[in-house]
Scaffold this motif. Structure first.
Motif, PDB file in Angstrom:
ATOM      1  N   GLU A  21      17.369  42.430  78.527  1.00 65.18           N
ATOM      2  CA  GLU A  21      18.674  43.078  78.683  1.00 65.18           C
ATOM      3  C   GLU A  21      18.789  44.292  77.758  1.00 65.18           C
ATOM      4  O   GLU A  21      19.235  45.367  78.172  1.00 65.18           O
ATOM      5  CB  GLU A  21      19.781  42.071  78.374  1.00 65.18           C
ATOM      6  CG  GLU A  21      21.177  42.642  78.465  1.00 65.18           C
ATOM      7  CD  GLU A  21      22.240  41.638  78.025  1.00 65.18           C
ATOM      8  OE1 GLU A  21      23.395  41.882  78.354  1.00 65.18           O
ATOM      9  OE2 GLU A  21      21.902  40.645  77.351  1.00 65.18           O
ATOM     10  N   LEU A  22      18.360  44.125  76.506  1.00 62.68           N
ATOM     11  CA  LEU A  22      18.415  45.230  75.554  1.00 62.68           C
ATOM     12  C   LEU A  22      17.455  46.335  75.960  1.00 62.68           C
ATOM     13  O   LEU A  22      17.785  47.524  75.884  1.00 62.68           O
ATOM     14  CB  LEU A  22      18.112  44.736  74.142  1.00 62.68           C
ATOM     15  CG  LEU A  22      18.112  45.788  73.034  1.00 62.68           C
ATOM     16  CD1 LEU A  22      19.439  46.541  72.986  1.00 62.68           C
ATOM     17  CD2 LEU A  22      17.825  45.134  71.694  1.00 62.68           C
TER      18      LEU A  22
ATOM     19  N   LEU B  74      25.499  47.443  77.223  1.00 61.95           N
ATOM     20  CA  LEU B  74      25.273  46.001  77.121  1.00 61.95           C
ATOM     21  C   LEU B  74      26.520  45.236  77.555  1.00 61.95           C
ATOM     22  O   LEU B  74      26.425  44.215  78.234  1.00 61.95           O
ATOM     23  CB  LEU B  74      24.878  45.620  75.693  1.00 61.95           C
ATOM     24  CG  LEU B  74      23.466  46.029  75.272  1.00 61.95           C
ATOM     25  CD1 LEU B  74      23.283  45.849  73.780  1.00 61.95           C
ATOM     26  CD2 LEU B  74      22.420  45.261  76.053  1.00 61.95           C
TER      27      LEU B  74
END
Length: 161
Positions: free
Chosen positions: A98-99, A153
């Motif tokens: 995700e990052l 995010l």
């Protein structure tokens, strides 16, 4: 850096950090390995540009070369325009998928600043040496990049719900 022994010491001291840094910039460990090799070749060829008067240091000098080498590689493959999501790495430097996806939406300089500050703990003086820009500008750019990253995010969490 005067001889091959100096180069060998430089390689041993900085390879792991530069590999992690270039992997973060390029998103591919194989490309990062190429970038690190090119960085040390360029460092050897440009060893006369390293000042030994205390105004420059080897680490910042190598990061500057690695950053420019990575950007050249991104431009050569036209990745900079599209910011594609790289394949997940088995030997990931502690960055979640995700990052990594969120990082890859940032401009290369912003991504580099995040990686340099967070993963490598470089200060703004070192960043100024690496990027050839004023430390105050890079501090502002870093904080904006952090906000963009946090927003992306947060948006990613919103879409998954």
């Amino acid at each position: 850096m005067q001889n091959e022994q100096d180069l060998e010491k430089l390689v041993h001291a900085h390879t792991a950090a530069l590999l992690r840094y270039c992997t973060g910039l390029l998103g591919c460990e194989a490309d990062a390995q190429d970038a690190v090799q090119k960085t040390f070749i360029k460092a050897w060829q440009q060893r006369h540009t390293l000042r030994h008067d205390g105004t420059d240091n080897e680490r910042a000098w190598l990061y500057r070369i690695a950053y420019r080498t990575s950007l050249d590689m991104l431009r050569a493959t036209k990745r900079a325009a599209a910011y594609p999501t790289p394949e997940p790495l088995e030997q990931d430097p502690g960055i979640s998928e995700e990052l990594r996806t969120a990082l890859n939406t940032l401009a290369p300089l912003d991504r580099a600043l995040i990686l340099e500050r967070v993963l490598d703990g470089l200060d703004y003086a070192a960043l100024a040496c690496i990027h050839g820009r004023p430390a105050a500008y890079l501090r502002t750019r870093y904080h904006r990049a952090k906000k963009q990253l946090a927003q992306r995010l947060k948006e990613g969490e919103h879409y998954e719900v």
